[in-house]
Design a protein around this motif. Structure first.
Motif, PDB file in Angstrom:
ATOM      1  N   LEU A   1       0.833  -1.206   0.000  1.00 18.56           N
ATOM      2  CA  LEU A   1       0.000   0.000   0.000  1.00 18.56           C
ATOM      3  C   LEU A   1       0.866   1.254   0.000  1.00 18.56           C
ATOM      4  CD1 LEU A   1      -2.803   1.435   0.348  1.00 18.56           C
ATOM      5  CD2 LEU A   1      -2.363   1.309   2.805  1.00 18.56           C
ATOM      6  N   VAL A   2       1.832   1.297   0.905  1.00 20.34           N
ATOM      7  CA  VAL A   2       2.680   2.490   1.010  1.00 20.34           C
ATOM      8  C   VAL A   2       3.574   2.624  -0.223  1.00 20.34           C
ATOM      9  CG1 VAL A   2       4.467   3.634   2.373  1.00 20.34           C
ATOM     10  CG2 VAL A   2       2.583   2.478   3.524  1.00 20.34           C
ATOM     11  N   LYS A   3       4.054   1.504  -0.730  1.00 20.56           N
ATOM     12  CA  LYS A   3       4.874   1.569  -1.946  1.00 20.56           C
ATOM     13  C   LYS A   3       4.079   2.137  -3.117  1.00 20.56           C
ATOM     14  CE  LYS A   3       8.341  -1.826  -0.788  1.00 20.56           C
ATOM     15  NZ  LYS A   3       9.014  -3.070  -1.106  1.00 20.56           N
ATOM     16  N   ALA A   4       2.770   1.820  -3.164  1.00 23.29           N
ATOM     17  CA  ALA A   4       1.921   2.321  -4.248  1.00 23.29           C
ATOM     18  C   ALA A   4       1.688   3.826  -4.140  1.00 23.29           C
ATOM     19  CB  ALA A   4       0.580   1.582  -4.250  1.00 23.29           C
ATOM     20  N   MET A   5       1.656   4.353  -2.920  1.00 21.23           N
ATOM     21  CA  MET A   5       1.365   5.786  -2.775  1.00 21.23           C
ATOM     22  C   MET A   5       2.587   6.610  -2.372  1.00 21.23           C
ATOM     23  SD  MET A   5      -0.994   6.051   0.655  1.00 21.23           S
ATOM     24  CE  MET A   5      -0.815   4.951   2.024  1.00 21.23           C
ATOM     25  N   HIS A   6       3.747   5.977  -2.243  1.00 18.99           N
ATOM     26  CA  HIS A   6       4.954   6.684  -1.803  1.00 18.99           C
ATOM     27  C   HIS A   6       5.283   7.880  -2.704  1.00 18.99           C
ATOM     28  CE1 HIS A   6       8.659   7.127   0.433  1.00 18.99           C
ATOM     29  NE2 HIS A   6       9.245   7.387  -0.716  1.00 18.99           N
ATOM     30  N   GLY A   7       5.561   9.004  -2.059  1.00 18.71           N
ATOM     31  CA  GLY A   7       5.966  10.207  -2.781  1.00 18.71           C
ATOM     32  C   GLY A   7       4.824  11.040  -3.325  1.00 18.71           C
ATOM     33  N   LYS A   8       3.612  10.523  -3.248  1.00 15.65           N
ATOM     34  CA  LYS A   8       2.457  11.257  -3.779  1.00 15.65           C
ATOM     35  C   LYS A   8       2.047  12.353  -2.802  1.00 15.65           C
ATOM     36  CE  LYS A   8       0.769   7.718  -6.855  1.00 15.65           C
ATOM     37  NZ  LYS A   8       1.570   8.166  -7.959  1.00 15.65           N
ATOM     38  N   LYS A   9       1.281  13.311  -3.325  1.00 17.79           N
ATOM     39  CA  LYS A   9       0.810  14.436  -2.523  1.00 17.79           C
ATOM     40  C   LYS A   9      -0.704  14.451  -2.494  1.00 17.79           C
ATOM     41  CE  LYS A   9       4.917  17.056  -3.467  1.00 17.79           C
ATOM     42  NZ  LYS A   9       5.562  18.220  -3.927  1.00 17.79           N
ATOM     43  N   GLY A  10      -1.263  15.316  -1.653  1.00 15.54           N
ATOM     44  CA  GLY A  10      -2.714  15.439  -1.552  1.00 15.54           C
ATOM     45  C   GLY A  10      -3.351  15.694  -2.904  1.00 15.54           C
ATOM     46  N   GLY A  11      -4.479  15.014  -3.163  1.00 14.83           N
ATOM     47  CA  GLY A  11      -5.187  15.172  -4.425  1.00 14.83           C
ATOM     48  C   GLY A  11      -4.785  14.150  -5.477  1.00 14.83           C
ATOM     49  N   GLU A  12      -3.637  13.509  -5.299  1.00 13.28           N
ATOM     50  CA  GLU A  12      -3.188  12.517  -6.269  1.00 13.28           C
ATOM     51  C   GLU A  12      -3.880  11.178  -6.007  1.00 13.28           C
ATOM     52  OE1 GLU A  12       0.965  12.466  -7.648  1.00 13.28           O
ATOM     53  OE2 GLU A  12       1.348  13.927  -6.051  1.00 13.28           O
ATOM     54  N   THR A  13      -3.887  10.337  -7.030  1.00  7.13           N
ATOM     55  CA  THR A  13      -4.506   9.021  -6.906  1.00  7.13           C
ATOM     56  C   THR A  13      -3.465   7.931  -7.136  1.00  7.13           C
ATOM     57  OG1 THR A  13      -5.118   8.965  -9.236  1.00  7.13           O
ATOM     58  CG2 THR A  13      -6.764   9.839  -7.705  1.00  7.13           C
ATOM     59  N   PHE A  14      -3.802   6.737  -6.680  1.00  4.99           N
ATOM     60  CA  PHE A  14      -2.958   5.569  -6.907  1.00  4.99           C
ATOM     61  C   PHE A  14      -3.859   4.347  -6.959  1.00  4.99           C
ATOM     62  CE2 PHE A  14      -3.372   6.053  -2.377  1.00  4.99           C
ATOM     63  CZ  PHE A  14      -3.484   4.767  -1.879  1.00  4.99           C
ATOM     64  N   VAL A  15      -3.308   3.251  -7.457  1.00  2.67           N
ATOM     65  CA  VAL A  15      -4.077   2.017  -7.600  1.00  2.67           C
ATOM     66  C   VAL A  15      -3.338   0.892  -6.893  1.00  2.67           C
ATOM     67  CG1 VAL A  15      -5.073   0.348  -9.217  1.00  2.67           C
ATOM     68  CG2 VAL A  15      -4.933   2.768  -9.852  1.00  2.67           C
ATOM     69  N   ILE A  16      -4.071   0.140  -6.091  1.00  2.00           N
ATOM     70  CA  ILE A  16      -3.518  -1.071  -5.482  1.00  2.00           C
ATOM     71  C   ILE A  16      -4.602  -2.142  -5.513  1.00  2.00           C
ATOM     72  CG2 ILE A  16      -4.030  -0.330  -3.118  1.00  2.00           C
ATOM     73  CD1 ILE A  16      -1.307  -1.923  -2.483  1.00  2.00           C
ATOM     74  N   ASN A  17      -4.252  -3.323  -5.995  1.00  2.00           N
ATOM     75  CA  ASN A  17      -5.209  -4.435  -6.150  1.00  2.00           C
ATOM     76  C   ASN A  17      -6.440  -4.015  -6.951  1.00  2.00           C
ATOM     77  OD1 ASN A  17      -3.502  -6.045  -4.617  1.00  2.00           O
ATOM     78  ND2 ASN A  17      -4.573  -5.585  -2.710  1.00  2.00           N
ATOM     79  N   ASN A  18      -6.199  -3.277  -8.018  1.00  2.00           N
ATOM     80  CA  ASN A  18      -7.271  -2.784  -8.898  1.00  2.00           C
ATOM     81  C   ASN A  18      -8.267  -1.867  -8.189  1.00  2.00           C
ATOM     82  OD1 ASN A  18      -6.289  -4.068 -11.215  1.00  2.00           O
ATOM     83  ND2 ASN A  18      -7.285  -5.983 -10.614  1.00  2.00           N
ATOM     84  N   ILE A  19      -7.877  -1.312  -7.056  1.00  2.00           N
ATOM     85  CA  ILE A  19      -8.741  -0.379  -6.330  1.00  2.00           C
ATOM     86  C   ILE A  19      -8.084   0.999  -6.403  1.00  2.00           C
ATOM     87  CG2 ILE A  19      -9.728   0.236  -4.082  1.00  2.00           C
ATOM     88  CD1 ILE A  19      -9.663  -2.778  -3.402  1.00  2.00           C
ATOM     89  N   HIS A  20      -8.833   1.960  -6.958  1.00  2.00           N
ATOM     90  CA  HIS A  20      -8.342   3.331  -7.066  1.00  2.00           C
ATOM     91  C   HIS A  20      -8.593   4.045  -5.743  1.00  2.00           C
ATOM     92  CE1 HIS A  20      -7.641   3.398 -11.447  1.00  2.00           C
ATOM     93  NE2 HIS A  20      -8.549   2.437 -11.432  1.00  2.00           N
TER      94      HIS A  20
END
Length: 146
Positions: A120-139
């Motif tokens: 989970l953290v690897k998928a969102m690492h470095g991102k900022k507020g308002g940005e999106t990421f996907v993990i296990n096909n869940i946005h």
């Protein structure tokens, strides 16, 4: 959100786990001493099983001590991006990046404590507020970071 209080809860939880494992190891070693006898092989087998249990508990204690070392390096300063020590609110939940200790409750809010090594953290690492990421096909969308 007061990250310093959340960090204190995490440190306390880790200290309690360390104390628990140290007590279990001491109790298991004490019971190992109680099984000493000249009766033969079945007692040796019992002692070996107890030793394996001590080794298992020691391994778990070492993992908790490693988590404690990681948490000791975290400060409660505000974060602008997802990193170790950040409190991240997504549209799916609230996550504190520190050590993987499961769920804690602070100010009537459930916060999942997660390791920086988690997917989970690897998928969102470095991102900022308002940005999106996907993990296990869940946005997921990052709503805020403290």
């Amino acid at each position: 959100m007061d990250k310093s209080k959340i960090l204190e809860i995490i440190k306390l939880k880790i200290s309690e786990k360390i104390q628990n494992f140290e007590n279990l190891i001491a109790e298991t070693r004490a019971s190992s001493n109680d099984t000493k006898s000249s009766m033969g092989d079945k007692y040796e087998t019992g002692r070996e099983m107890l030793q394996q249990e001590v080794n298992n508990l020691q391994r778990q204690l070492n993992e908790i001590l490693n988590q404690q070392a990681i948490v000791q390096k975290i400060n409660a300063e505000p974060s602008s991006k997802v990193q170790n020590g950040a409190l991240v609110k997504t549209d799916k939940g609230l996550f504190y990046i520190s050590a993987s200790l499961g769920e804690i409750v602070f100010d009537n809010q459930k916060i999942m404590t997660v390791s920086a090594e988690s997917p989970l953290v690897k998928a969102m690492h470095g991102k900022k507020g308002g940005e999106t990421f996907v993990i296990n096909n869940i946005h997921q969308k990052i709503e805020s970071i403290w």
